[in-house]
Design a protein around this motif. Structure first.
Motif, PDB file in Angstrom:
ATOM      1  N   LYS A 146       0.735  -1.186  -0.136  1.00 25.72           N
ATOM      2  CA  LYS A 146      -0.111   0.144   0.054  1.00 25.72           C
ATOM      3  C   LYS A 146       0.806   1.195  -0.193  1.00 25.72           C
ATOM      4  CE  LYS A 146      -4.040  -2.059   2.484  1.00 25.72           C
ATOM      5  NZ  LYS A 146      -4.895  -2.062   3.683  1.00 25.72           N
ATOM      6  N   ASP A 147       2.160   1.255   0.460  1.00 23.65           N
ATOM      7  CA  ASP A 147       2.913   2.459   0.443  1.00 23.65           C
ATOM      8  C   ASP A 147       3.948   2.796  -0.660  1.00 23.65           C
ATOM      9  OD1 ASP A 147       4.332   0.251   1.204  1.00 23.65           O
ATOM     10  OD2 ASP A 147       5.633   1.300   2.656  1.00 23.65           O
ATOM     11  N   ALA A 148       3.580   1.704  -1.576  1.00 20.36           N
ATOM     12  CA  ALA A 148       4.443   1.991  -2.727  1.00 20.36           C
ATOM     13  C   ALA A 148       4.245   3.103  -3.634  1.00 20.36           C
ATOM     14  CB  ALA A 148       4.251   0.740  -3.649  1.00 20.36           C
ATOM     15  N   THR A 149       5.145   3.754  -4.053  1.00 17.71           N
ATOM     16  CA  THR A 149       4.881   4.964  -4.868  1.00 17.71           C
ATOM     17  C   THR A 149       4.689   4.560  -6.247  1.00 17.71           C
ATOM     18  OG1 THR A 149       6.291   6.401  -3.538  1.00 17.71           O
ATOM     19  CG2 THR A 149       6.043   7.026  -5.882  1.00 17.71           C
ATOM     20  N   HIS A 175      15.439   8.119 -11.913  1.00 19.41           N
ATOM     21  CA  HIS A 175      16.180   8.101 -10.604  1.00 19.41           C
ATOM     22  C   HIS A 175      15.157   7.612  -9.631  1.00 19.41           C
ATOM     23  CE1 HIS A 175      19.906  10.557 -11.008  1.00 19.41           C
ATOM     24  NE2 HIS A 175      19.411  10.583 -12.012  1.00 19.41           N
ATOM     25  N   LEU A 176      15.483   6.568  -8.682  1.00 21.93           N
ATOM     26  CA  LEU A 176      14.379   6.128  -7.659  1.00 21.93           C
ATOM     27  C   LEU A 176      15.190   6.082  -6.354  1.00 21.93           C
ATOM     28  CD1 LEU A 176      13.178   2.706  -9.416  1.00 21.93           C
ATOM     29  CD2 LEU A 176      11.892   5.107  -9.072  1.00 21.93           C
ATOM     30  N   PRO A 177      14.564   6.367  -5.360  1.00 25.60           N
ATOM     31  CA  PRO A 177      15.067   6.189  -3.954  1.00 25.60           C
ATOM     32  C   PRO A 177      15.334   4.776  -3.273  1.00 25.60           C
ATOM     33  CG  PRO A 177      12.804   6.655  -3.622  1.00 25.60           C
ATOM     34  CD  PRO A 177      13.134   6.612  -5.124  1.00 25.60           C
ATOM     35  N   VAL A 178      16.496   4.763  -2.772  1.00 22.58           N
ATOM     36  CA  VAL A 178      16.685   3.457  -2.275  1.00 22.58           C
ATOM     37  C   VAL A 178      15.932   2.950  -0.874  1.00 22.58           C
ATOM     38  CG1 VAL A 178      18.596   4.272  -0.516  1.00 22.58           C
ATOM     39  CG2 VAL A 178      18.633   2.078  -1.631  1.00 22.58           C
ATOM     40  N   ASP A 179      15.527   1.537  -0.892  1.00 21.82           N
ATOM     41  CA  ASP A 179      14.801   1.291   0.114  1.00 21.82           C
ATOM     42  C   ASP A 179      13.445   1.745   0.138  1.00 21.82           C
ATOM     43  OD1 ASP A 179      16.975  -0.248   1.291  1.00 21.82           O
ATOM     44  OD2 ASP A 179      17.496   1.277   2.314  1.00 21.82           O
ATOM     45  N   LYS A 180      12.761   2.286  -0.945  1.00 24.02           N
ATOM     46  CA  LYS A 180      11.289   2.693  -1.007  1.00 24.02           C
ATOM     47  C   LYS A 180      10.705   1.850  -2.151  1.00 24.02           C
ATOM     48  CE  LYS A 180      11.992   6.153   1.578  1.00 24.02           C
ATOM     49  NZ  LYS A 180      10.910   6.617   2.796  1.00 24.02           N
ATOM     50  N   PRO A 181       9.603   1.087  -1.730  1.00 26.38           N
ATOM     51  CA  PRO A 181       8.857   0.233  -2.771  1.00 26.38           C
ATOM     52  C   PRO A 181       8.259   1.237  -3.802  1.00 26.38           C
ATOM     53  CG  PRO A 181       7.305   0.840  -0.775  1.00 26.38           C
ATOM     54  CD  PRO A 181       8.793   1.205  -0.232  1.00 26.38           C
ATOM     55  N   VAL A 182       8.386   0.297  -5.105  1.00 24.16           N
ATOM     56  CA  VAL A 182       7.682   1.273  -6.261  1.00 24.16           C
ATOM     57  C   VAL A 182       6.940   0.295  -6.970  1.00 24.16           C
ATOM     58  CG1 VAL A 182       8.629   2.403  -8.302  1.00 24.16           C
ATOM     59  CG2 VAL A 182      10.215   2.409  -6.407  1.00 24.16           C
ATOM     60  N   LYS A 183       5.810   1.025  -7.523  1.00 22.33           N
ATOM     61  CA  LYS A 183       4.940   0.217  -8.257  1.00 22.33           C
ATOM     62  C   LYS A 183       5.243   0.688  -9.919  1.00 22.33           C
ATOM     63  CE  LYS A 183       0.239  -0.775  -9.531  1.00 22.33           C
ATOM     64  NZ  LYS A 183      -1.302  -0.523  -9.114  1.00 22.33           N
ATOM     65  N   VAL A 184       5.693   0.153 -10.719  1.00 22.30           N
ATOM     66  CA  VAL A 184       6.135   0.414 -12.042  1.00 22.30           C
ATOM     67  C   VAL A 184       4.883  -0.153 -12.933  1.00 22.30           C
ATOM     68  CG1 VAL A 184       7.830   0.231 -13.808  1.00 22.30           C
ATOM     69  CG2 VAL A 184       8.323  -0.261 -11.488  1.00 22.30           C
ATOM     70  N   LEU A 185       4.426   1.309 -13.315  1.00 26.49           N
ATOM     71  CA  LEU A 185       3.323   0.928 -14.506  1.00 26.49           C
ATOM     72  C   LEU A 185       4.037   1.165 -15.654  1.00 26.49           C
ATOM     73  CD1 LEU A 185       0.946   3.704 -12.756  1.00 26.49           C
ATOM     74  CD2 LEU A 185       0.724   1.178 -12.649  1.00 26.49           C
ATOM     75  N   GLY A 215      -2.390  -0.186 -25.660  1.00 23.03           N
ATOM     76  CA  GLY A 215      -3.876  -0.116 -25.278  1.00 23.03           C
ATOM     77  C   GLY A 215      -3.709  -1.045 -23.924  1.00 23.03           C
ATOM     78  N   MET A 216      -3.056  -1.303 -23.173  1.00 23.22           N
ATOM     79  CA  MET A 216      -2.959  -1.858 -21.783  1.00 23.22           C
ATOM     80  C   MET A 216      -1.655  -1.140 -20.782  1.00 23.22           C
ATOM     81  SD  MET A 216      -3.095  -5.933 -22.743  1.00 23.22           S
ATOM     82  CE  MET A 216      -2.887  -6.248 -20.891  1.00 23.22           C
ATOM     83  N   VAL A 217      -2.176  -1.376 -19.596  1.00 20.25           N
ATOM     84  CA  VAL A 217      -1.347  -1.093 -18.538  1.00 20.25           C
ATOM     85  C   VAL A 217      -0.878  -2.006 -17.770  1.00 20.25           C
ATOM     86  CG1 VAL A 217      -0.755   0.736 -16.510  1.00 20.25           C
ATOM     87  CG2 VAL A 217      -2.222   1.352 -18.473  1.00 20.25           C
ATOM     88  N   THR A 218       0.488  -2.491 -17.981  1.00 22.24           N
ATOM     89  CA  THR A 218       0.824  -3.852 -17.091  1.00 22.24           C
ATOM     90  C   THR A 218       1.738  -3.103 -16.007  1.00 22.24           C
ATOM     91  OG1 THR A 218       2.687  -3.804 -18.589  1.00 22.24           O
ATOM     92  CG2 THR A 218       0.884  -5.256 -19.066  1.00 22.24           C
ATOM     93  N   TYR A 219       2.059  -3.908 -14.855  1.00 23.80           N
ATOM     94  CA  TYR A 219       2.691  -3.368 -13.668  1.00 23.80           C
ATOM     95  C   TYR A 219       3.315  -4.563 -13.060  1.00 23.80           C
ATOM     96  CZ  TYR A 219      -1.088  -5.224 -10.884  1.00 23.80           C
ATOM     97  OH  TYR A 219      -2.019  -6.114 -10.141  1.00 23.80           O
ATOM     98  N   PHE A 220       4.310  -4.169 -12.142  1.00 19.26           N
ATOM     99  CA  PHE A 220       4.984  -5.047 -10.984  1.00 19.26           C
ATOM    100  C   PHE A 220       5.654  -4.048 -10.059  1.00 19.26           C
ATOM    101  CE2 PHE A 220       8.455  -4.199 -14.235  1.00 19.26           C
ATOM    102  CZ  PHE A 220       9.355  -3.864 -13.401  1.00 19.26           C
ATOM    103  N   TRP A 221       6.221  -4.591  -9.101  1.00 19.79           N
ATOM    104  CA  TRP A 221       6.740  -3.833  -8.038  1.00 19.79           C
ATOM    105  C   TRP A 221       7.960  -4.409  -7.349  1.00 19.79           C
ATOM    106  CZ3 TRP A 221       7.819  -4.326  -2.755  1.00 19.79           C
ATOM    107  CH2 TRP A 221       7.403  -5.817  -2.534  1.00 19.79           C
ATOM    108  N   PHE A 222       8.771  -3.595  -6.809  1.00 18.59           N
ATOM    109  CA  PHE A 222       9.998  -3.938  -6.359  1.00 18.59           C
ATOM    110  C   PHE A 222      10.583  -2.809  -5.515  1.00 18.59           C
ATOM    111  CE2 PHE A 222      11.454  -1.626  -9.895  1.00 18.59           C
ATOM    112  CZ  PHE A 222      12.765  -1.018  -9.353  1.00 18.59           C
ATOM    113  N   THR A 223      11.425  -3.324  -4.384  1.00 16.98           N
ATOM    114  CA  THR A 223      12.064  -2.291  -3.487  1.00 16.98           C
ATOM    115  C   THR A 223      13.675  -2.286  -3.890  1.00 16.98           C
ATOM    116  OG1 THR A 223      10.510  -2.346  -2.022  1.00 16.98           O
ATOM    117  CG2 THR A 223      12.700  -1.324  -1.362  1.00 16.98           C
ATOM    118  N   PRO A 224      14.007  -1.287  -4.256  1.00 21.13           N
ATOM    119  CA  PRO A 224      15.724  -1.192  -4.630  1.00 21.13           C
ATOM    120  C   PRO A 224      16.224  -1.139  -3.317  1.00 21.13           C
ATOM    121  CG  PRO A 224      14.810   0.873  -5.236  1.00 21.13           C
ATOM    122  CD  PRO A 224      13.599   0.080  -5.159  1.00 21.13           C
ATOM    123  N   THR A 225      17.408  -2.030  -3.062  1.00 22.40           N
ATOM    124  CA  THR A 225      17.985  -2.062  -1.655  1.00 22.40           C
ATOM    125  C   THR A 225      19.395  -1.553  -1.874  1.00 22.40           C
ATOM    126  OG1 THR A 225      18.202  -4.638  -2.168  1.00 22.40           O
ATOM    127  CG2 THR A 225      16.281  -4.019  -0.970  1.00 22.40           C
TER     128      THR A 225
END
Length: 281
Positions: free
Chosen positions: A112-115, A172-182, A206-216
C-alpha cells in the motif's frame, strides 16, 4: 568410446559451471530472492533431466556400439515406457510451473505504501512520469499523445498538473522505497527489463501492465528492451539510478512538471520595423 567420454565430460562441465558461476547471490532488489529461488528450482529440475538424458546417451553409445555379428532388436513401441515418460514429464513440468505461480502473485501484489512510477516506451526511447507534490499520478490516454504532450497526460486531470515528466532521460529512484512500476507503450510491443533487479514485464499498446520492487542498493543500472520492437531495438537502452533519499530529492527538484512543460511559450516582442519609429517633434 571417445564419444561416450565426451558426453560425460559435457555433463560434468555443465554442473561445475552452474555451481561455480560468479553471478549468483548478489541481491540488489527486494524481488531478487524469490525469483532467484524459482530459477534455482528450474535449473535443478532441467539440470537433472539434462544429466540423465546425456548420461543415458553416453551409455547407449558405449553399450550398443558396433560389434561384428550383432543384430538390433526392433521394438516399434512400448506402452509401459511411454506411460512412465508421460508421468515423469508431467511431474517435472508441474514442479517448474507451481513455484512460478507463487512468484507471480508476489510480483504483482503491491504494498500500500508503494510509490507509482510510470514507464512509457516508444520507438526507441524510454520516458517516465512520477507523482508530484500531491503523491498521485494523473490519468493519461494514448489518444492525447502529441509532440507537445508526448506521454499523453490528460490536461483536464488536476492530479496530472504537478506530475514530473522525464522524457528520453535517466530515471532516478530512492533506495529502500517500494515502487509500483506502471508500464505503457504508445506504439508497438516493448519489454521493460532491468537485469540486475530481476525485473521484466511486457508492454502492450492499449494496456497498462505493472509490477513492483524495492531497490535495496544504490548504483547505476541499465534498462533494456527485451521485446523485438523494430530496427532500433538494439539501441533502445536507458539508465536507472538508485539514489540516497537526499540525492533523489535533489534530482526530483530539478525536473519539470507537466504544467511547466505544457505552459504556452513566452514569445518576445517583435522588433520594430525599420523606418516606422515615431518621430518626436
Amino acid at each position: 568410446m571417445a564419444i561416450a567420454l565426451v558426453l560425460v565430460l559435457i555433463v560434468i562441465g555443465s554442473v561445475l559451471f552452474h555451481v561455480l558461476s560468479p553471478w549468483w547471490w548478489t541481491p540488489i532488489a527486494s524481488n531478487w530472492g524469490y525469483i532467484d529461488s524459482t530459477l534455482v528450482i528450474t535449473f535443478w529440475i532441467t539440470g537433472a533431466v539434462f544429466t540423465a538424458v546425456v548420461l543415458f546417451m553416453a551409455y547407449c553409445v558405449y553399450r550398443f556400439r558396433h560389434k561384428e555379428g550383432a543384430r538390433a532388436h526392433y521394438e516399434p513401441e512400448s506402452r509401459k515406457l511411454e506411460s512412465w515418460l508421460t508421468a515423469i514429464t508431467a511431474v517435472g513440468v508441474a514442479a517448474m510451473l507451481a513455484p512460478g505461480l507463487f512468484v507471480w502473485s508476489q510480483f504483482i501484489s503491491v504494498p500500500k505504501d508503494a510509490t507509482e512510477v510510470e514507464v512509457v516506451a516508444q520507438q526507441w526511447q524510454w520516458s517516465y512520469r512520477l507523482p508530484g507534490a500531491d503523491g498521485k499520478l494523473g490519468t493519461s490516454n494514448a489518444r492525447l499523445v502529441s509532440p507537445e504532450n508526448p506521454l499523453g497526460v490528460n490536461p483536464e486531470d488536476p492530479n496530472g498538473q504537478d506530475d514530473v515528466v522525464v522524457e528520453a532521460a535517466d530515471l532516478h529512484l530512492p533506495v529502500d522505497k517500494p515502487v509500483k512500476v506502471l508500464l505503457r507503450s504508445i506504439d508497438v510491443l516493448h519489454d521493460f527489463y532491468v537485469p540486475e533487479f530481476r525485473a521484466k514485464m511486457d508492454m502492450v499498446p492499449g494496456m497498462v501492465t505493472y509490477f513492483w520492487f524495492t531497490p535495496t542498493r544504490t548504483g547505476t543500472f541499465e534498462v533494456l528492451c527485451a521485446e523485438l520492437c523494430g530496427v532500433g531495438h538494439a539501441f533502445m537502452r536507458g539508465t536507472l539510478l538508485v539514489d540516497t533519499e537526499q540525492d533523489y530529492t535533489t534530482w526530483l527538484q530539478q525536473q519539470s512538471t507537466f504544467a511547466q512543460l505544457s505552459a504556452p511559450a513566452k514569445v518576445g516582442a517583435l522588433a520594430e520595423p525599420a523606418g516606422t519609429a515615431a518621430k518626436a517633434e
